[in-house]
Motif scaffolding. Sequence first.
Motif, mmCIF file in Angstrom:
data_model
loop_
_atom_site.group_PDB
_atom_site.id
_atom_site.type_symbol
_atom_site.label_atom_id
_atom_site.label_comp_id
_atom_site.label_asym_id
_atom_site.label_seq_id
_atom_site.Cartn_x
_atom_site.Cartn_y
_atom_site.Cartn_z
ATOM 1 N N GLY A 119 0.837 -1.193 0.000
ATOM 2 C CA GLY A 119 0.000 0.000 0.000
ATOM 3 C C GLY A 119 0.871 1.241 0.000
ATOM 4 O O GLY A 119 2.089 1.161 -0.195
ATOM 5 N N HIS A 120 0.241 2.403 0.233
ATOM 6 C CA HIS A 120 0.981 3.664 0.263
ATOM 7 C C HIS A 120 0.570 4.458 1.494
ATOM 8 O O HIS A 120 -0.590 4.426 1.908
ATOM 9 N N VAL A 121 1.531 5.156 2.053
ATOM 10 C CA VAL A 121 1.328 5.855 3.320
ATOM 11 C C VAL A 121 0.929 7.312 3.115
ATOM 12 O O VAL A 121 0.111 7.869 3.849
ATOM 13 N N ALA A 122 1.517 7.978 2.110
ATOM 14 C CA ALA A 122 1.305 9.408 1.918
ATOM 15 C C ALA A 122 1.727 9.782 0.505
ATOM 16 O O ALA A 122 2.291 8.973 -0.235
ATOM 17 N N ASP A 123 1.467 11.019 0.133
ATOM 18 C CA ASP A 123 1.945 11.612 -1.120
ATOM 19 C C ASP A 123 2.585 12.958 -0.805
ATOM 20 O O ASP A 123 2.215 13.620 0.182
ATOM 21 N N SER A 124 3.508 13.374 -1.667
ATOM 22 C CA SER A 124 4.030 14.736 -1.608
ATOM 23 C C SER A 124 4.539 15.101 -2.991
ATOM 24 O O SER A 124 5.445 14.440 -3.517
ATOM 25 N N PRO A 125 3.937 16.116 -3.625
ATOM 26 C CA PRO A 125 4.381 16.487 -4.970
ATOM 27 C C PRO A 125 5.772 17.114 -4.958
ATOM 28 O O PRO A 125 6.182 17.742 -3.977
ATOM 29 N N VAL A 126 6.477 16.933 -6.052
ATOM 30 C CA VAL A 126 7.799 17.543 -6.221
ATOM 31 C C VAL A 126 7.602 18.854 -6.970
ATOM 32 O O VAL A 126 6.962 18.896 -8.021
ATOM 33 N N ALA A 127 8.154 19.915 -6.425
ATOM 34 C CA ALA A 127 7.980 21.245 -7.002
ATOM 35 C C ALA A 127 9.315 21.989 -6.971
ATOM 36 O O ALA A 127 10.364 21.385 -6.716
ATOM 37 N N LEU A 128 9.267 23.277 -7.235
ATOM 38 C CA LEU A 128 10.478 24.090 -7.198
ATOM 39 C C LEU A 128 10.354 25.104 -6.075
ATOM 40 O O LEU A 128 9.487 25.985 -6.112
ATOM 41 N N GLY A 129 11.197 24.964 -5.052
ATOM 42 C CA GLY A 129 11.214 25.904 -3.950
ATOM 43 C C GLY A 129 12.133 27.070 -4.277
ATOM 44 O O GLY A 129 13.274 26.868 -4.697
#
Length: 568
Positions: A119-129
């Motif tokens: 399964g999967h625990v979480a998501d976090s998109p990759v962006a530009l800081g």
Amino acid sequence: MALATALVLAVAGGTAVAVQRGLLSFSRSCASTAVRVELVASPDVAPAVEAVAERARKEKITSDGSCMDVRVTARDSYKVAASFTSRSRPDFAVWIPDASMWVDRAKDAAGSATVVTAGHVADSPVALGVAPSAAKTLGWPQKTYTWAELGMATAADDKVRLGSADPAHSAAGLLALSCIGKSAGQGAEGSTRTAALAKVLSQRVTDGDGQVMENLATVNSPKQGGSSHRSGAVVVSEQAAFTYNAGHRGTDEGVRLFYPKDGAPQLDYPYTMVREAGMSTDESRAAMRFLTLLGDSVSTQVLAGHGFRAPGGRVADARPSAAGGSAPQPYASASADPPSAQELQDALGMWTITVQSARLTTVVDASGSMATTVPGSGGRSRMEVTKASLLQALAQFTAEDEIGLWDFATHLDGSRDYRRLVPTARLGDPAAGGRTQRDKLSAAFAALQPVPDGATGLFDTTLAAYRDATSTYASGKFNAVVLLTDGANEDPGSISRADLVAQLEKLTDPSKPVPLIAIAVGPQADRDEVQQIAKATGGVGYQVTDPADIQAVILQAIMALGQAQHHG
């Protein structure tokens, strides 16, 4: 008294053991039946997972009537993935890396039967800081960009300066690089732009994700100091930006996030069983019970408090805002399709080779036919267009790259058909007159001229250049000879093609590869000839109708050959 002392020591010792084992929050009966599960997690998600594990202990949450004692250890995902082999015996039962790409890598090494995603625990998109001042320069938040546009905008502006964690060690870095390549488009032009950006990016990479935010040069940062190694923009996950901003609340140094309008790839935190076959039934069921616990409403709030999104779910405005996002940035839009395993492998291969220092001997045809006008070029000759393309290519190499220049026709240097114009050396090395090797080479490229009535002394020149390159092989670099010619061999006194091929094959050493990149320029050039010659060295032959394409072909060849060496 002796008996009392023994009892005190026994109680103290038992307490110490209980503290060490993390069982004090259990009741006596629960502690005796607790099922222990060793879990390794990516450092960014480990604190949230540990909080859920502690909740399971405190609330005596059970699996099949037994309490769960989940021990959480933080380890970098790339290091864990590298530890898998066909004979490895992991010291943990469950692994939560930050991205599924690491699971795929572990499966390749250990066999898919021993590594299973449940399964999967979480998501976090990759962006530009982006630092506030740089964000203002780039038009945040109103202006939106594709991945390729973001890459080029930050690479072109020296005040912004793009940085990243090493894509070989960072899922965020590799996912972004893959998206940039996809966004830049297919073909030689897109590859050239992506590789050029990778060259720039390689000068400001950190070893892993844990250091990338430390490299952000914010407007008032006392660490900035004008250092060219610090970045005004960094590839980062939304969660990492959330954590960074939480530590800078109340200051003007918080990061701003650009979300690419062509979609952000996701860190997806797969819950992975790594040795299920060797687990007892109780351990296996407890591990699955903990996955269920991680997905309940209370745990979802814990993960949200650490900056994570729920797997596959939409996001409220508050979390991107805390991470540095703001409308109209497309933070709530559909994520990018995840790159395929092959696309990630291609991006990693390109990165590995493009950032590796190169040692190139460039050999340019100066025969009279190079004065021929190129159709559609505004009256420029083949030599003029070739020089412009070579100068464009030169701009993409770093100070650590080594490049030299020869030219050839017939009898340019006594009986020799070739001249060594600029010895091969580091582009950053000082040269006479306060210049550098790059300056010297640029001037030599610009000064190249066709030799009137000069014929094409191709075979003798090729052999001499290749012999020189193999005898001066530089370990740890990508070594190659780049040969440009607009015709077939025209020196009747030279060795034959068959002799040339035979001697090149003798000089070739697989442990010290020096491929020949032979480029036939113009319609009169013999493509079959350059391909046969190049093949003898493990190299490649190309034909370009327009000399302006030389720059892209050189970079394409370096990437292709370098990846082949890397995989070999």
